[in-house]
Design a protein around this motif. Structure first.
Motif, PDB file in Angstrom:
ATOM      1  N   LEU A  11       0.771  -1.052  -0.171  1.00 50.60           N
ATOM      2  CA  LEU A  11       0.047   0.013  -0.080  1.00 50.60           C
ATOM      3  C   LEU A  11       0.828   1.485  -0.012  1.00 50.60           C
ATOM      4  CD1 LEU A  11      -2.654   1.272   0.407  1.00 50.60           C
ATOM      5  CD2 LEU A  11      -2.277   1.151   2.776  1.00 50.60           C
ATOM      6  N   VAL A  12       0.648   2.330  -1.152  1.00 43.38           N
ATOM      7  CA  VAL A  12       1.258   3.448  -1.028  1.00 43.38           C
ATOM      8  C   VAL A  12       0.362   4.508  -1.368  1.00 43.38           C
ATOM      9  CG1 VAL A  12       1.786   3.065  -3.519  1.00 43.38           C
ATOM     10  CG2 VAL A  12       3.477   4.520  -2.073  1.00 43.38           C
ATOM     11  N   MET A  34      11.493 -10.913 -20.450  1.00 41.13           N
ATOM     12  CA  MET A  34      10.728 -10.902 -19.096  1.00 41.13           C
ATOM     13  C   MET A  34       9.972  -9.493 -19.150  1.00 41.13           C
ATOM     14  SD  MET A  34      12.987 -12.772 -16.156  1.00 41.13           S
ATOM     15  CE  MET A  34      11.722 -12.593 -15.034  1.00 41.13           C
ATOM     16  N   GLY A  35       8.889  -9.351 -18.271  1.00 40.75           N
ATOM     17  CA  GLY A  35       7.892  -8.253 -18.210  1.00 40.75           C
ATOM     18  C   GLY A  35       7.138  -8.579 -17.254  1.00 40.75           C
ATOM     19  N   TRP A  36       6.238  -7.367 -16.916  1.00 42.23           N
ATOM     20  CA  TRP A  36       5.157  -7.087 -16.033  1.00 42.23           C
ATOM     21  C   TRP A  36       3.923  -6.763 -16.507  1.00 42.23           C
ATOM     22  CZ3 TRP A  36       6.109  -8.026 -10.979  1.00 42.23           C
ATOM     23  CH2 TRP A  36       7.474  -8.011 -10.587  1.00 42.23           C
ATOM     24  N   TYR A  37       2.884  -7.328 -16.293  1.00 37.45           N
ATOM     25  CA  TYR A  37       1.525  -7.185 -16.570  1.00 37.45           C
ATOM     26  C   TYR A  37       0.716  -6.623 -15.328  1.00 37.45           C
ATOM     27  CZ  TYR A  37       2.376  -9.127 -21.281  1.00 37.45           C
ATOM     28  OH  TYR A  37       2.786  -9.447 -22.621  1.00 37.45           O
ATOM     29  N   ARG A  38      -0.333  -6.380 -15.309  1.00 39.19           N
ATOM     30  CA  ARG A  38      -1.278  -5.899 -14.326  1.00 39.19           C
ATOM     31  C   ARG A  38      -2.757  -6.200 -14.575  1.00 39.19           C
ATOM     32  NH1 ARG A  38      -0.475   0.675 -14.138  1.00 39.19           N
ATOM     33  NH2 ARG A  38      -1.516   1.288 -15.793  1.00 39.19           N
ATOM     34  N   GLN A  39      -3.431  -6.648 -13.540  1.00 43.16           N
ATOM     35  CA  GLN A  39      -5.066  -6.652 -13.624  1.00 43.16           C
ATOM     36  C   GLN A  39      -5.638  -5.963 -12.369  1.00 43.16           C
ATOM     37  OE1 GLN A  39      -6.369 -10.819 -14.228  1.00 43.16           O
ATOM     38  NE2 GLN A  39      -8.004 -10.155 -15.269  1.00 43.16           N
ATOM     39  N   ALA A  40      -6.404  -4.852 -12.756  1.00 44.83           N
ATOM     40  CA  ALA A  40      -7.326  -4.245 -12.009  1.00 44.83           C
ATOM     41  C   ALA A  40      -8.730  -4.792 -11.807  1.00 44.83           C
ATOM     42  CB  ALA A  40      -7.444  -2.786 -12.365  1.00 44.83           C
ATOM     43  N   PRO A  41      -9.485  -4.520 -10.729  1.00 49.21           N
ATOM     44  CA  PRO A  41     -10.557  -5.323 -10.682  1.00 49.21           C
ATOM     45  C   PRO A  41     -11.458  -4.747 -11.687  1.00 49.21           C
ATOM     46  CG  PRO A  41      -9.891  -4.356  -8.567  1.00 49.21           C
ATOM     47  CD  PRO A  41      -8.789  -3.879  -9.406  1.00 49.21           C
ATOM     48  N   THR A  90      -3.305   0.882  -9.185  1.00 51.38           N
ATOM     49  CA  THR A  90      -3.965  -0.159  -8.349  1.00 51.38           C
ATOM     50  C   THR A  90      -4.462  -1.332  -9.297  1.00 51.38           C
ATOM     51  OG1 THR A  90      -4.406   1.366  -6.772  1.00 51.38           O
ATOM     52  CG2 THR A  90      -5.468  -0.820  -6.457  1.00 51.38           C
ATOM     53  N   ALA A  91      -3.298  -2.469  -8.933  1.00 48.25           N
ATOM     54  CA  ALA A  91      -3.683  -3.514  -9.708  1.00 48.25           C
ATOM     55  C   ALA A  91      -2.835  -4.823  -9.054  1.00 48.25           C
ATOM     56  CB  ALA A  91      -3.430  -3.623 -11.131  1.00 48.25           C
ATOM     57  N   TRP A 106       7.813 -21.818 -31.398  1.00 47.27           N
ATOM     58  CA  TRP A 106       6.659 -21.382 -30.568  1.00 47.27           C
ATOM     59  C   TRP A 106       7.404 -20.730 -29.376  1.00 47.27           C
ATOM     60  CZ3 TRP A 106       2.367 -21.641 -33.338  1.00 47.27           C
ATOM     61  CH2 TRP A 106       2.049 -22.457 -34.254  1.00 47.27           C
ATOM     62  N   GLU A 107       6.519 -19.626 -28.859  1.00 40.42           N
ATOM     63  CA  GLU A 107       6.777 -19.332 -27.564  1.00 40.42           C
ATOM     64  C   GLU A 107       5.861 -19.588 -26.555  1.00 40.42           C
ATOM     65  OE1 GLU A 107       9.277 -15.293 -28.582  1.00 40.42           O
ATOM     66  OE2 GLU A 107       7.234 -15.242 -28.793  1.00 40.42           O
ATOM     67  N   TYR A 108       6.251 -19.477 -25.266  1.00 40.70           N
ATOM     68  CA  TYR A 108       5.365 -19.902 -24.015  1.00 40.70           C
ATOM     69  C   TYR A 108       5.734 -19.071 -23.032  1.00 40.70           C
ATOM     70  CZ  TYR A 108       3.133 -22.613 -20.401  1.00 40.70           C
ATOM     71  OH  TYR A 108       2.415 -23.123 -19.387  1.00 40.70           O
ATOM     72  N   ASP A 109       4.658 -18.662 -22.416  1.00 43.04           N
ATOM     73  CA  ASP A 109       4.608 -17.594 -21.463  1.00 43.04           C
ATOM     74  C   ASP A 109       4.578 -18.340 -19.825  1.00 43.04           C
ATOM     75  OD1 ASP A 109       3.008 -14.868 -23.070  1.00 43.04           O
ATOM     76  OD2 ASP A 109       5.065 -15.416 -22.787  1.00 43.04           O
ATOM     77  N   TYR A 110       5.532 -17.873 -19.134  1.00 40.94           N
ATOM     78  CA  TYR A 110       5.336 -18.283 -17.749  1.00 40.94           C
ATOM     79  C   TYR A 110       5.008 -17.154 -16.931  1.00 40.94           C
ATOM     80  CZ  TYR A 110       7.786 -22.727 -18.804  1.00 40.94           C
ATOM     81  OH  TYR A 110       8.074 -23.947 -19.293  1.00 40.94           O
ATOM     82  N   TRP A 111       4.082 -17.551 -15.747  1.00 40.28           N
ATOM     83  CA  TRP A 111       3.695 -16.383 -14.986  1.00 40.28           C
ATOM     84  C   TRP A 111       4.015 -16.576 -13.372  1.00 40.28           C
ATOM     85  CZ3 TRP A 111       1.563 -12.259 -17.429  1.00 40.28           C
ATOM     86  CH2 TRP A 111       1.105 -12.562 -18.775  1.00 40.28           C
ATOM     87  N   GLY A 112       4.121 -15.348 -12.732  1.00 32.62           N
ATOM     88  CA  GLY A 112       4.404 -15.402 -11.282  1.00 32.62           C
ATOM     89  C   GLY A 112       3.031 -15.372 -10.621  1.00 32.62           C
ATOM     90  N   GLN A 113       2.992 -15.577  -9.182  1.00 30.59           N
ATOM     91  CA  GLN A 113       1.698 -15.771  -8.602  1.00 30.59           C
ATOM     92  C   GLN A 113       0.827 -14.216  -8.594  1.00 30.59           C
ATOM     93  OE1 GLN A 113       4.805 -15.301  -7.179  1.00 30.59           O
ATOM     94  NE2 GLN A 113       4.506 -14.063  -5.424  1.00 30.59           N
ATOM     95  N   GLY A 114       1.677 -13.037  -8.693  1.00 30.05           N
ATOM     96  CA  GLY A 114       0.871 -11.827  -8.435  1.00 30.05           C
ATOM     97  C   GLY A 114       1.312 -11.289  -7.120  1.00 30.05           C
ATOM     98  N   THR A 115       1.598 -10.085  -7.283  1.00 27.27           N
ATOM     99  CA  THR A 115       1.589  -9.278  -6.000  1.00 27.27           C
ATOM    100  C   THR A 115       0.625  -7.859  -6.103  1.00 27.27           C
ATOM    101  OG1 THR A 115       3.123  -8.120  -4.587  1.00 27.27           O
ATOM    102  CG2 THR A 115       3.657  -7.915  -6.910  1.00 27.27           C
ATOM    103  N   GLN A 116      -0.015  -7.561  -4.957  1.00 28.77           N
ATOM    104  CA  GLN A 116      -1.007  -6.495  -5.162  1.00 28.77           C
ATOM    105  C   GLN A 116      -0.209  -5.121  -4.740  1.00 28.77           C
ATOM    106  OE1 GLN A 116      -4.600  -6.569  -5.133  1.00 28.77           O
ATOM    107  NE2 GLN A 116      -4.086  -4.384  -5.468  1.00 28.77           N
ATOM    108  N   VAL A 117      -0.568  -4.269  -5.718  1.00 29.29           N
ATOM    109  CA  VAL A 117      -0.142  -3.112  -5.466  1.00 29.29           C
ATOM    110  C   VAL A 117      -1.415  -2.069  -5.397  1.00 29.29           C
ATOM    111  CG1 VAL A 117       0.782  -0.927  -6.382  1.00 29.29           C
ATOM    112  CG2 VAL A 117       2.014  -3.018  -6.722  1.00 29.29           C
ATOM    113  N   THR A 118      -1.486  -1.491  -4.166  1.00 31.92           N
ATOM    114  CA  THR A 118      -2.817  -0.396  -3.945  1.00 31.92           C
ATOM    115  C   THR A 118      -2.141   0.958  -3.651  1.00 31.92           C
ATOM    116  OG1 THR A 118      -3.942  -2.410  -3.026  1.00 31.92           O
ATOM    117  CG2 THR A 118      -4.677   0.152  -2.504  1.00 31.92           C
ATOM    118  N   VAL A 119      -2.792   1.880  -4.353  1.00 30.56           N
ATOM    119  CA  VAL A 119      -2.281   3.390  -4.457  1.00 30.56           C
ATOM    120  C   VAL A 119      -3.542   3.727  -4.013  1.00 30.56           C
ATOM    121  CG1 VAL A 119      -1.580   5.258  -5.627  1.00 30.56           C
ATOM    122  CG2 VAL A 119      -0.683   2.979  -6.432  1.00 30.56           C
TER     123      VAL A 119
END
Length: 121
Positions: A11-12, A34-41, A90-91, A106-119
């Protein structure tokens, strides 16, 4: 197989900063980018930033000038430095690793578990 472990969310207040980390393990040598994606509600997952093995970077227009993606090869870790954070940021943030498969056909994407960012104030 590639395993990704994310950390650094929290939280920030608006205008503040956070640094996300993504540690990769497994078949690290096979990773092309490698990269970052985000998903908001209520919204679809969207691209945030990416970095290739060669060091090229790419950012979504919404975060250009505020976010910086970087890597530490010695630690097999990718970072996302987030400055001037806005409530719209926030996502849940997900780390991504892209690897070639089937001899590069072909290419395959692996994903982490996700971490919550709240502003929020």
């Amino acid at each position: 197989q590639v395993q990704l472990v994310e950390s650094g969310g929290g939280l920030v207040q608006p205008g503040g900063s956070l640094r996300l980390s993504c540690a990769a393990s497994g078949s690290i040598a096979s990773i092309n980018a490698m990269g970052w994606y985000r998903q908001a509600p209520g919204k679809q997952r969207e691209f945030v930033a990416a970095i290739t093995t060669g060091g090229s970077t790419n950012y979504a227009d919404s975060v250009k000038g505020r976010f910086t993606i970087s890597r530490d090869n010695a630690k097999n870790t990718v970072y996302l430095q987030m400055n001037s954070l806005k409530p719209e940021d926030t996502a849940v943030y997900y780390c991504n690793a892209r690897v070639p498969v089937a001899g590069g056909l072909w290419e395959y994407d692996y994903w982490g578990q996700g971490t919550q960012v709240t502003v929020s104030s």
